[in-house]
Design a protein around this motif. Structure first.
Motif, PDB file in Angstrom:
ATOM      1  N   PHE A  10       1.271  -0.223 -10.104  1.00  0.00           N
ATOM      2  CA  PHE A  10       1.075   0.771  -9.058  1.00  0.00           C
ATOM      3  C   PHE A  10       0.757   2.172  -9.575  1.00  0.00           C
ATOM      4  N   ASP A  11       1.124   2.455 -10.812  1.00  0.00           N
ATOM      5  CA  ASP A  11       0.883   3.793 -11.353  1.00  0.00           C
ATOM      6  C   ASP A  11       0.043   3.752 -12.625  1.00  0.00           C
ATOM      7  N   THR A  41       4.723   4.610  -5.050  1.00  0.00           N
ATOM      8  CA  THR A  41       5.287   3.963  -6.241  1.00  0.00           C
ATOM      9  C   THR A  41       6.814   3.956  -6.170  1.00  0.00           C
ATOM     10  N   GLY A  72       4.103   0.815  -2.617  1.00  0.00           N
ATOM     11  CA  GLY A  72       3.603   0.533  -3.954  1.00  0.00           C
ATOM     12  C   GLY A  72       2.598   1.551  -4.454  1.00  0.00           C
ATOM     13  N   PHE A  73       1.380   1.482  -3.935  1.00  0.00           N
ATOM     14  CA  PHE A  73       0.299   2.287  -4.493  1.00  0.00           C
ATOM     15  C   PHE A  73       0.384   3.767  -4.122  1.00  0.00           C
ATOM     16  N   ILE A 129       0.823  -1.212   0.000  1.00  0.00           N
ATOM     17  CA  ILE A 129       0.000   0.000   0.000  1.00  0.00           C
ATOM     18  C   ILE A 129       0.858   1.263   0.000  1.00  0.00           C
TER      19      ILE A 129
END
Length: 401
Positions: free
Chosen positions: A346-347, A237, A233-234, A230
């Motif tokens: 993630f992006d 990034t 990553g999200f 989370i």
């Protein structure tokens, strides 16, 4: 009856000794290949900035090289302005920009002339109007992100690399062209939520690894995995990629003031791997690894290690990692060698190949446990290489001691 005794001059090597010998030969050969690629890349770097000087000095009909900078003149011989090249370190390695400044100290042009960022990241920067912010700024401005220049969300590293290269070029013009002494550049250490989260993940992972109660260890691990997915990553990034490793090997070390996160991440992995012979990142908080585990949980997928393919599946990620490193070093383009679909997940950005690889990984995760990590990922082979060197050094020290 005569009997002849045959004496062996050396002990017959055991299978373990043979494996060790092969491993060490592999270490040396790998190092030789990497060094060769580095040398090839070092001598192949060549960007002729003079070809771009006219682009940042509008109205100049004649451009002349003056040591560290360029001077542009109009047809009547009057000075239009000065240009110089600066360098920063982006996500994929070295980034160079040329900046033009008029005699009054106002920026009249700027252009990125070399970058090795992934296409998605650089498109995001170039299409956002980020570069237009430098127009009409002066050499007296700080030209720092979040001060008088706005960064680009999702491409912070690329934005800072451009900003750093512009600042360097401007300072060259000020000191060498305009004979102006600018005050020392103030650099603020960037230590915020991403860095705090990363330190917390390392500490929690270390405590969890030492935990002897399986239930507690399992809960801690899932906590770090979900946090890594989370947060690293999200939200930010910022997963570790082979491109970043190649960039460091190429000598492209980013300014630690603005990139403390990466020094904590890579330094932490090297420290734990060297001291404890463990890979904390991949096992405990890799964002992409966590994503695969969650998918695998849906179908209770198991580790897939077919006997007939065991050796091939062991050497495939090693070969891919070495190929990526060699290409990245030889071409001095770390970004071009990266093949992980991290940004795609993630992006929501990537090439057709990265989208296809991501889709294939998702489908495979329903059948196998962590398919990308086990069969393709280049990070684990890099850590394994460090571990092999560690074992060798440890044995040499034991024998000498």
């Amino acid at each position: 009856m005569n009997q002849t005794k045959v004496f062996s001059t050396s002990k017959e090597r055991t299978p373990r000794q043979l494996r060790t010998q092969r491993e060490r030969m592999g270490i040396l050969l790998t190092a030789l290949v990497i060094i060769t690629a580095w040398v090839v890349g070092f001598f192949s770097q060549d960007t002729n900035a003079l070809d771009y000087a006219a682009n940042v000095l509008p109205g100049a009909t004649r451009i002349e090289t003056r040591g560290s900078y360029y001077i542009g003149e109009a047809a009547d011989g009057s000075v239009i302005g000065y240009a110089a090249v600066g360098q920063g370190v982006g996500y994929g390695g070295r980034l160079q920009a040329i900046v033009g400044v008029d005699p009054a100290g106002e920026i009249i042009g700027m252009q990125v002339i070399e970058n090795h960022e992934t296409p998605g990241f650089f498109r995001l920067v170039s299409s956002s109007g980020f570069i237009d912010q430098y127009q009409d700024k002066t050499i007296r401005d700080t030209l720092q992100l979040e001060n008088d220049i706005d960064g680009i969300s999702g491409a912070t590293i690329s934005s800072e690399a451009i900003a750093a290269s512009v600042r360097e070029g401007v300072r060259t013009i000020a000191s060498d062209g305009l004979d102006i002494s600018l005050p020392p550049e103030k650099k603020k250490i960037q230590f915020g939520a991403p860095e705090i989260a990363l330190v917390g993940l390392f500490v929690t992972g270390y405590i969890g690894h030492k935990q002897r109660r399986p239930a507690i260890k399992k809960n801690l691990r899932w906590g770090t995995l979900l946090t890594g997915m989370i947060v690293l990553g999200f939200i930010y990034t910022a997963p570790l990629t082979i491109s970043q490793i190649i960039a460091l090997l190429s000598g492209y070390w980013p300014d630690w003031h603005n990139n403390l996160y990466w020094y904590i991440l890579i330094g932490g992995i090297l420290f734990v791997t060297t001291v404890d012979a463990k890979n904390p990142y991949c096992s405990w908080f890799c964002p992409f690894g966590a994503f695969q585990e969650i998918i695998s949980k849906l179908t209770d997928a198991k580790i897939y290690r077919p006997r007939g393919w065991k050796r091939f599946l062991e050497w495939l990620p090693r070969a891919l990692a070495l190929t990526a490193i060699v290409l990245g070093l030889a071409l001095r383009q770390p970004g071009i060698a990266g093949y992980e679909p991290f940004a795609t997940l993630f992006d929501i950005r990537g090439t057709f190949f990265e989208w296809a690889l991501l889709l294939l990984t998702i489908l495979a995760s329903l059948i196998f446990y962590r398919p990308f990590c086990n069969f393709i990922c280049p990070i684990d082979p890099v850590v394994g290489y460090i571990n092999a060197i560690r074992r060798w050094v440890k044995e040499v020290r034991r024998k000498d001691g």
